[in-house]
Motif scaffolding. Structure first.
Motif, PDB file in Angstrom:
ATOM      1  N   PRO A  73       1.694   1.917 -11.728  1.00  0.00           N
ATOM      2  CA  PRO A  73       2.679   0.871 -11.440  1.00  0.00           C
ATOM      3  C   PRO A  73       2.026  -0.322 -10.745  1.00  0.00           C
ATOM      4  O   PRO A  73       1.088  -0.163  -9.968  1.00  0.00           O
ATOM      5  N   LEU A  74       2.520  -1.498 -11.049  1.00  0.00           N
ATOM      6  CA  LEU A  74       2.063  -2.723 -10.406  1.00  0.00           C
ATOM      7  C   LEU A  74       3.302  -3.490  -9.959  1.00  0.00           C
ATOM      8  O   LEU A  74       4.244  -3.672 -10.738  1.00  0.00           O
ATOM      9  N   SER A  75       3.317  -3.911  -8.703  1.00  0.00           N
ATOM     10  CA  SER A  75       4.434  -4.697  -8.161  1.00  0.00           C
ATOM     11  C   SER A  75       4.036  -6.156  -8.151  1.00  0.00           C
ATOM     12  O   SER A  75       3.005  -6.517  -7.580  1.00  0.00           O
ATOM     13  N   ILE A  76       4.850  -7.004  -8.755  1.00  0.00           N
ATOM     14  CA  ILE A  76       4.553  -8.437  -8.833  1.00  0.00           C
ATOM     15  C   ILE A  76       5.553  -9.185  -7.966  1.00  0.00           C
ATOM     16  O   ILE A  76       6.757  -9.165  -8.219  1.00  0.00           O
ATOM     17  N   SER A  77       5.029  -9.835  -6.946  1.00  0.00           N
ATOM     18  CA  SER A  77       5.862 -10.565  -5.985  1.00  0.00           C
ATOM     19  C   SER A  77       6.178 -11.969  -6.476  1.00  0.00           C
ATOM     20  O   SER A  77       5.475 -12.528  -7.324  1.00  0.00           O
TER      21      SER A  77
END
Length: 174
Positions: A73-77
């Motif tokens: 998973p990658l969280s993009i702000s």
């Protein structure tokens, strides 16, 4: 918090890569820059009033290199959150960088996966090694105890506003 000012946030803005993915709000670096001074002034005003809150992150799954079918998973702000995160990173690095071991390479200035591999190759070449262990810690950062982290940070950070923003960032997932 006295280190967070229009000049420092503008510098952080310029350090961001314009080609990176956008957050949930859809704001690009190019769009934000069209009114950069006003946008930064508004962000500073929100932060001074404790009205700034990190937005939700956009979650995407990206392929894991070398593991067909595996993803991480990658969280993009949002862009403003990236600016604030960059500023927090600079403040924290100035406080903690000198405490880390020289052999530590993770997320450090001037260090990378490439420098870690070079150091490992040098160590393997210069030393007799019995075994090498490869560990993939699943969701390591997602499992960090936030209360324990806060306790560690409070040993050096005496600014309650700064700590409140750290906690807000931890809770936002960014």
């Amino acid at each position: 918090m006295h280190l967070i000012n229009p000049e420092s946030l503008t510098e952080c803005f310029h350090e961001l890569d314009k080609g990176k993915a956008v957050g949930i709000d859809g704001v690009t670096k190019i769009a934000y820059e069209t009114n950069l001074e006003r946008n930064i002034d508004q962000l500073i005003a929100k932060m001074k009033n404790m009205a700034y809150r990190p937005g939700p992150v956009r979650k995407v799954l990206i392929p894991k290199e070398g593991k067909p079918g595996a993803t991480r998973p990658l969280s993009i702000s949002n862009l403003e959150d990236k600016i604030v995160q960059k500023m927090m990173q600079k403040v924290l690095e100035s406080m903690y960088e000198s405490l880390f071991l020289k052999c530590s390479h993770g997320f450090r200035p001037g260090k990378s996966c490439h420098t870690a591999i070079q150091a490992l190759q040098k160590h393997l070449h210069n030393n007799e090694i019995q075994a090498v262990i490869d560990i993939d810690l699943k969701n390591f950062f997602g499992t960090i105890d936030h209360q324990q982290l806060e306790s560690i940070l409070k040993d050096k950070i005496k600014d309650p506003k700064f700590m409140r923003y750290i906690n807000r960032m931890l809770k936002s997932g960014g």
